[in-house]
Enzyme design. Structure first.
Site, short mmCIF file in Angstrom:
data_model
loop_
_atom_site.label_atom_id
_atom_site.label_comp_id
_atom_site.label_asym_id
_atom_site.label_seq_id
_atom_site.Cartn_x
_atom_site.Cartn_y
_atom_site.Cartn_z
N PHE A 268 -31.92 -39.26 -25.93
CA PHE A 268 -31.47 -40.90 -26.02
C PHE A 268 -32.76 -41.70 -26.55
CE2 PHE A 268 -28.62 -39.79 -22.47
CZ PHE A 268 -27.29 -40.06 -23.07
N SER B 281 -25.31 -41.43 -35.03
CA SER B 281 -24.51 -42.63 -34.87
C SER B 281 -23.80 -42.39 -36.08
CB SER B 281 -25.50 -43.70 -35.18
OG SER B 281 -25.01 -44.94 -35.60
N TYR C 251 -33.26 -47.18 -39.96
CA TYR C 251 -32.76 -46.83 -38.79
C TYR C 251 -31.91 -45.61 -39.19
CZ TYR C 251 -29.61 -46.36 -34.78
OH TYR C 251 -28.60 -45.83 -33.95
N LYS D 269 -32.13 -41.51 -38.25
CA LYS D 269 -30.98 -40.81 -37.64
C LYS D 269 -30.81 -39.49 -38.67
CE LYS D 269 -30.41 -42.80 -33.83
NZ LYS D 269 -30.97 -42.17 -32.68
N ARG E 120 -22.28 -60.22 -43.20
CA ARG E 120 -23.79 -60.11 -42.89
C ARG E 120 -23.76 -58.85 -43.79
NH1 ARG E 120 -24.70 -57.72 -36.87
NH2 ARG E 120 -23.42 -56.01 -37.76
N GLY F 40 -25.06 -55.78 -45.59
CA GLY F 40 -24.92 -54.35 -45.22
C GLY F 40 -23.71 -54.01 -44.41
P1 NAD Z 1 -31.48 -48.40 -25.61
O1 NAD Z 1 -32.68 -49.15 -26.30
O2 NAD Z 1 -31.12 -49.22 -24.54
O3 NAD Z 1 -32.02 -47.00 -24.93
C1 NAD Z 1 -33.21 -46.55 -25.45
C2 NAD Z 1 -34.26 -46.04 -24.58
O4 NAD Z 1 -35.48 -45.37 -24.95
C3 NAD Z 1 -34.76 -47.17 -23.82
O5 NAD Z 1 -34.43 -47.35 -22.35
C4 NAD Z 1 -36.19 -47.25 -24.45
O6 NAD Z 1 -37.08 -47.87 -23.51
C5 NAD Z 1 -36.58 -45.68 -24.49
N1 NAD Z 1 -37.40 -45.50 -25.34
C6 NAD Z 1 -37.84 -46.19 -26.72
N2 NAD Z 1 -38.75 -45.30 -27.28
C7 NAD Z 1 -39.21 -44.69 -26.61
C8 NAD Z 1 -40.32 -43.56 -26.59
N3 NAD Z 1 -41.02 -43.39 -27.53
N4 NAD Z 1 -40.50 -42.88 -25.46
C9 NAD Z 1 -39.62 -42.92 -24.36
N5 NAD Z 1 -38.77 -43.64 -24.11
C10 NAD Z 1 -38.48 -44.56 -25.40
O7 NAD Z 1 -30.53 -47.79 -26.45
P2 NAD Z 1 -29.15 -47.25 -26.39
O8 NAD Z 1 -28.09 -48.05 -26.91
O9 NAD Z 1 -28.89 -46.69 -24.84
O10 NAD Z 1 -29.01 -45.94 -27.39
C11 NAD Z 1 -29.51 -44.54 -27.06
C12 NAD Z 1 -29.56 -43.75 -28.22
O11 NAD Z 1 -28.27 -43.99 -28.85
C13 NAD Z 1 -30.73 -44.52 -29.08
O12 NAD Z 1 -30.90 -43.24 -29.82
C14 NAD Z 1 -29.73 -45.03 -30.32
O13 NAD Z 1 -30.31 -44.92 -31.57
C15 NAD Z 1 -28.48 -44.11 -30.01
N6 NAD Z 1 -27.39 -44.94 -30.68
C16 NAD Z 1 -26.71 -46.10 -30.15
C17 NAD Z 1 -25.95 -46.80 -30.44
C18 NAD Z 1 -25.85 -48.19 -29.79
O14 NAD Z 1 -24.68 -48.94 -30.55
N7 NAD Z 1 -26.01 -48.58 -28.50
C19 NAD Z 1 -24.98 -46.32 -31.42
C20 NAD Z 1 -25.23 -45.49 -31.97
C21 NAD Z 1 -26.43 -44.61 -31.64
C1 UD1 Z 2 -24.27 -51.64 -35.90
C2 UD1 Z 2 -25.52 -51.21 -36.71
C3 UD1 Z 2 -25.18 -49.85 -36.74
C4 UD1 Z 2 -24.93 -49.16 -35.56
C5 UD1 Z 2 -24.08 -49.88 -34.64
C6 UD1 Z 2 -24.05 -49.38 -33.08
C7 UD1 Z 2 -25.72 -53.00 -38.33
C8 UD1 Z 2 -25.53 -53.40 -39.77
N1 UD1 Z 2 -25.23 -51.85 -37.92
O1 UD1 Z 2 -22.96 -51.58 -36.21
O2 UD1 Z 2 -26.02 -48.90 -37.77
O3 UD1 Z 2 -24.91 -47.73 -35.59
O4 UD1 Z 2 -24.23 -51.05 -34.67
O5 UD1 Z 2 -23.03 -49.92 -32.63
O6 UD1 Z 2 -26.49 -53.75 -37.50
N2 UD1 Z 2 -20.29 -59.24 -35.92
C9 UD1 Z 2 -19.84 -60.47 -36.00
N3 UD1 Z 2 -20.57 -61.37 -35.16
C10 UD1 Z 2 -21.73 -61.12 -34.61
C11 UD1 Z 2 -22.06 -59.76 -34.62
C12 UD1 Z 2 -21.16 -58.70 -35.30
O7 UD1 Z 2 -18.92 -61.03 -36.53
O8 UD1 Z 2 -22.58 -61.97 -34.25
C13 UD1 Z 2 -19.08 -58.46 -36.51
C14 UD1 Z 2 -19.82 -57.29 -37.68
O9 UD1 Z 2 -19.77 -58.12 -38.74
C15 UD1 Z 2 -19.03 -56.09 -37.62
C16 UD1 Z 2 -18.52 -55.96 -36.09
O10 UD1 Z 2 -18.80 -57.45 -35.61
O11 UD1 Z 2 -17.64 -56.27 -38.34
C17 UD1 Z 2 -19.50 -55.24 -35.00
O12 UD1 Z 2 -20.84 -55.40 -35.36
P1 UD1 Z 2 -21.93 -54.71 -34.46
O13 UD1 Z 2 -21.60 -54.85 -32.92
O14 UD1 Z 2 -23.28 -55.28 -34.96
O15 UD1 Z 2 -21.88 -53.34 -34.92
P2 UD1 Z 2 -22.06 -52.46 -36.37
O16 UD1 Z 2 -22.09 -53.53 -37.31
O17 UD1 Z 2 -20.41 -51.67 -36.63
#
Ligand code: NAD
Ligand code: UD1
Length: 336
Positions: free
Chosen positions: A79, A123, A147, A151, A290, A292
């Site tokens: 993660f 992701s 980002y 990935k 927003r 992107g």
């Molecule tokens: P998070 O930031 O809560 O968890 C990531 C953890 O990794 C944190 O605890 C951080 O301290 C640790 N970390 C960062 N760099 C590190 C390093 N160099 N060495 C050791 N630990 C390190 O994020 P999350 O939401 O739990 O996401 C986990 C994974 O899932 C990430 O790879 C993220 O990109 C991916 N992901 C998250 C989402 C989302 O919306 N949360 C969506 C798609 C993919």
């Molecule tokens: C975002 C990331 C995506 C990542 C994903 C993880 C961006 C551009 N993309 O996606 O790379 O994998 O999170 O969950 O950041 N919204 C509002 N107001 C807000 C925040 C969000 O209207 O204050 C809307 C956005 O326009 C979107 C939806 O809510 O339509 C979800 O947004 P968000 O939670 O940021 O996720 P993603 O944009 O899907």
């Protein structure tokens, strides 16, 4: 089985640790706490009995990772990484360093110690702006920010490693939009500063930390003009990791799955559901799109449903109720 969990103190990692411990696994959590707090580890231990060793350290420290893996670890769930899209455009080198070089360091350590199973947090961002929905795993891949590129690069690297090593098992899990929290309200998402993502933003409006929600765009070609996403409860997502491990541990090859519900929810639908569950006002105003952002994105999760015998079972009400429970029980997030 003993498993190394990188980033296990973070949002998704902490929830996955609870489910893995409940399933009887033994865990070593490696996290540098750059985006999480040690309190999360205490809370995991409180929610699930079982052996969990916590090590504060960095995935880029290959000898540390090798040392941990050599203590009878049989698999890695990876993660750890940086995840804020906007920030990745400001400090791209940090994103490539942590996400790409960090994964290479981990891969080297796995090679040195003979650990052959890895499950990686990818992701839905790797699908870029999909031409149609729902999205299947064979859709074209693209990225528009560092980002997303990180990935995609890690997916490519792990796929190449699986090709080169006939014993390696690589599972790439493409998460859609993880939301919600553990139903206990003891662990959840604790973003630094003002949240970027919708659910933590709405939660902070509901608790009164932020004045109103800006709805980014009301002129998308969707049912109410606002963006549609496939939100998945973090506990369902966590159970997807358990299912992936059960299906593919020591089964050499490269596997890729969408983890989503298969249903889209609009920004206004999410706001309304949260207001109802929390019985709070959630004022909002429409703001420009927003940059992107895409109009609509949801998964076809049927590959994971079949091959992993997994499906997301928690609905929108569970997502908003559990997110609200976490927010209201921990208005300042985790204690320092
Ligand atoms: P998070 O930031 O809560 O968890 C990531 C953890 O990794 C944190 O605890 C951080 O301290 C640790 N970390 C960062 N760099 C590190 C390093 N160099 N060495 C050791 N630990 C390190 O994020 P999350 O939401 O739990 O996401 C986990 C994974 O899932 C990430 O790879 C993220 O990109 C991916 N992901 C998250 C989402 C989302 O919306 N949360 C969506 C798609 C993919
Ligand atoms: C975002 C990331 C995506 C990542 C994903 C993880 C961006 C551009 N993309 O996606 O790379 O994998 O999170 O969950 O950041 N919204 C509002 N107001 C807000 C925040 C969000 O209207 O204050 C809307 C956005 O326009 C979107 C939806 O809510 O339509 C979800 O947004 P968000 O939670 O940021 O996720 P993603 O944009 O899907």
């Amino acid at each position: 089985m003993k498993i190394l969990i990188t980033g296990g103190a973070g949002y998704i990692g902490s929830h996955t640790c609870v489910e893995l411990l409940n399933a009887g696994h033994e865990l070593v959590v490696l996290d540098n706490l750059s985006n999480s707090k040690h309190a999360a580890i205490h809370r995991i231990r409180e929610l699930a009995a079982g052996p969990l060793e916590f090590v504060k350290g960095d995935i880029r420290d290959t000898s540390l990772v090798s040392n941990l893996l050599s203590q009878q670890c049989q698999a890695v769930i990876h993660f750890a990484g940086l995840k804020a899209v906007g920030e990745s455009t400001q400090i791209p080198a940090d994103y490539y360093e942590t996400n790409v070089s960090g994964t290479l360091s981990l891969a080297r350590a796995m090679d040195a110690t003979g650990v052959k199973t890895i499950v990686f947090s990818s992701s839905a961002t790797v699908y870029g702006d999909p031409s149609t929905v729902p999205i299947t795993e064979d859709f074209p891949l693209s990225a528009t920010n560092p980002y997303g590129w990180s990935k995609l690069m890690v997916e490519q690297i792990l796929s190449d490693l699986a090709q080169a090593d006939p014993k390696l098992s690589v599972t790439l899990l493409r998460y859609f939009n993880p939301v919600g929290a553990h139903p206990s309200g003891r662990i959840g998402e604790d973003p630094n500063g003002i949240p970027n993502n919708l659910m933590p933003y709405i939660s902070q409006v509901a608790i009164g930390k932020l004045p109103e929600l800006s709805v980014f765009g009301n002129d998308y070609p969707t049912r109410d003009g606002t963006g549609i996403r496939d939100y998945i409860h973090v506990v369902d997502l966590s159970l997807g990791h358990l299912a992936a491990l059960n299906a593919h541990h020591d089964q050499a090859g490269r596997y890729v799955y969408n983890l989503g519900t298969g249903h889209g929810v609009s920004v206004l639908e999410m706001r309304n559901a949260f207001a109802k569950a929390s019985e709070r006002e959630i004022p909002y105003r429409f703001a420009p799109r927003r940059p992107g952002d895409i109009a609509a994105c949801w998964a076809d999760p049927s590959l994971a449903n079949g091959a992993l015998n997994w499906r997301a079972e928690r609905g929108l009400l569970d997502m908003v109720s559990d997110a609200w429970k976490w927010q209201s029980m921990n208005p300042q997030g985790y204690p320092d």
